[in-house]
Enzyme design. Sequence first.
Site, mmCIF file in Angstrom:
data_model
loop_
_atom_site.group_PDB
_atom_site.id
_atom_site.type_symbol
_atom_site.label_atom_id
_atom_site.label_comp_id
_atom_site.label_asym_id
_atom_site.label_seq_id
_atom_site.Cartn_x
_atom_site.Cartn_y
_atom_site.Cartn_z
ATOM 1 N N HIS A 102 -1.902 14.838 -22.800
ATOM 2 C CA HIS A 102 -0.681 15.575 -23.116
ATOM 3 C C HIS A 102 0.546 14.853 -22.583
ATOM 4 C CE1 HIS A 102 -2.835 19.014 -24.778
ATOM 5 N NE2 HIS A 102 -3.785 18.620 -23.933
ATOM 6 N N GLU B 35 4.730 1.019 9.158
ATOM 7 C CA GLU B 35 4.680 2.411 8.685
ATOM 8 C C GLU B 35 3.695 3.223 9.545
ATOM 9 O OE1 GLU B 35 4.366 -0.280 6.824
ATOM 10 O OE2 GLU B 35 5.477 -0.082 4.935
ATOM 11 N N GLU C 163 -3.736 -5.888 -5.796
ATOM 12 C CA GLU C 163 -3.507 -6.690 -4.589
ATOM 13 C C GLU C 163 -4.478 -7.880 -4.580
ATOM 14 O OE1 GLU C 163 -1.832 -4.894 -0.674
ATOM 15 O OE2 GLU C 163 -3.935 -5.252 -0.243
HETATM 16 O O1 F6P Z 1 0.670 -4.501 3.055
HETATM 17 C C1 F6P Z 1 -0.589 -4.712 2.541
HETATM 18 C C2 F6P Z 1 -1.655 -4.485 3.558
HETATM 19 O O2 F6P Z 1 -1.811 -5.582 4.367
HETATM 20 C C3 F6P Z 1 -2.952 -4.104 2.868
HETATM 21 O O3 F6P Z 1 -3.668 -5.191 2.450
HETATM 22 C C4 F6P Z 1 -3.609 -3.265 3.886
HETATM 23 O O4 F6P Z 1 -4.628 -2.507 3.333
HETATM 24 C C5 F6P Z 1 -2.434 -2.455 4.382
HETATM 25 O O5 F6P Z 1 -1.368 -3.356 4.389
HETATM 26 C C6 F6P Z 1 -2.603 -1.815 5.718
HETATM 27 O O6 F6P Z 1 -2.833 -2.753 6.729
HETATM 28 P P1 F6P Z 1 -3.394 -2.318 8.134
HETATM 29 O O7 F6P Z 1 -4.722 -1.681 7.928
HETATM 30 O O8 F6P Z 1 -3.469 -3.581 8.931
HETATM 31 O O9 F6P Z 1 -2.417 -1.337 8.736
#
Ligand code: F6P
Length: 550
Positions: free
Chosen positions: A390, A217, A359
């Site tokens: 509410h 992401e 987590e």
């Molecule tokens: O998907 C979970 C995770 O590994 C979390 O523990 C972590 O905070 C997040 O993804 C982001 O990971 P990174 O900082 O390596 O991008």
Amino acid sequence: MNAETRGRLDHLPQWQALAEHRQELGDTHLRELFATDPGRAERYTLRVGDLHLDYSKHLITDETLRLLRELAEATGVARLRDAMFRGEKINNTEDRAVLHTALRAPRSAAVRVDGKDVVPDVHAVLTKMATFSDRVRSGQWTGHTGRPVRNVVNIGIGGSDLGPAMAYEVLRSYTARDLTFRFVSNVDGADLHEAVRDLDPAETLFIVASKTFTTIETITNASSAREWLLAGLGAGPEAVAKHFVALSTNAAKVAEFGIDTANMFEFWDWVGGRYSYDSAIGLSLMLAIGPDAFREMLAGFHEVDEHFRTAPAEQNAPLLLGLLGIWYNNFHDAQSHAVLPYSHYLSKFTAYLQQLDMESNGKSVDRQGEPVTWQTGPVVWGTPGTNGQHAYYQLLHQGTKVVPADLIGFARPVADLPERFAAHHDLLMANLFAQGQALAFGKTAEEVAAEGVSAELVPHRTFRGNHPTTTILAAELTPSVLGQLVALYEHKVFVQGAVWNIDSFDQWGVELGKVLAKRVEPALTEGTEVPGLDASTAALVARYRELRGR
Ligand code: F6P
């Protein structure tokens, strides 16, 4: 007794004693507990740093507390705590130390990992962050076209987003109001679009926050942000250095992405993602509030670390909160825990705690890999309390579920709230106190009938009460108080994981979805067949492609 030799938690005599005690207490009502114990409100309060904790509205007696402390002793909570502070590798499935406490240790401290003192490195990074923050905040750091930075966009997810995003909201009144801060986490392109659509690339700094620098992401968002920047500036890759910095443990991947490692702020594998916002991951926050306020926040964390490390069990706030959670989770069948702040600035606090708690303690095998036969982490949820009143408080007051809750409030509004708005504050806090009271003591059928309510409506208008709450009160929401609050919850989560004998510091449960998403993506884009795809998902993928016009 250590974790390896202590045997099954639910076979321990201390566990059995708590189960019996729970039977004996039955439905004993808080009305009765208060009526028969006049010293209760005073006795069941604690002070840690600037936090005043009232835990008198819990379904407990002195005996409950004694038995819970015995459980903590039998399960080696203090021993594991000391091992954590010493830098031992208590994250056993990843063979790592767990040392977020070193991130806020003073310069004079020494904390060793594999024989090396990590405190000088921590302070070197803090100094580098402070120098950079000062340059950006003063306008000395300029972008590719020579204009100063006006906008800061943090790109990260999970622990690389929730902490800074939450703390930025909490400390808004301490922020440089002339700078704009945005936090992008969702791989949905809409998140990035909405974050940058009204920004001028020439004045925008991107902070790519990722411990591993491989999170799909974040890398996807960072790549698109780079394209947006270069297109907007009409510049080549040489512009990246002035507009992108990285927060990571992975220098090789940062360089591969095209960010100069001179503009990388480092942290270490002994900092868990969800425990990382007081590391380099907090750079966006430091840019917002400045290095001094950031250091005040670290001092707040440290104060509670020291309290947790040294306070006797009877007065140890994180220990107490952890044990109270276990009392409800394991002996009252509570499935969830609500955190209800009476402060608009804490609107993201519960979302932050969700990762911290769920987590960490959402595990179903113990440290030895054996399935647990006891409940572990609760579902953590909540939003600012007045809004919740509410919406879902109806269920808290008259539903069938046991939902222990934390009510968090402050005696004074933040200093820069204009007087006409600050005047709301007593009304806000009156709501907090009223809810704690109503949840605990309810309203009996007799009281309702005495008001002349018709017999058929009496049951509908009766409040059973006996809903447990902790009230956490501080004078004012300052950077230090935020640090204290977060450390309090971090250590509470630690205590629970220690009692449940689970590794609170790994997160293998997030891996499967990541792997499957990678496998499914080409099926969506190219129509590639995914070997072994189940019939339901295969049909959904086919329908998706149809709807996408592919
Ligand atoms: O998907 C979970 C995770 O590994 C979390 O523990 C972590 O905070 C997040 O993804 C982001 O990971 P990174 O900082 O390596 O991008």
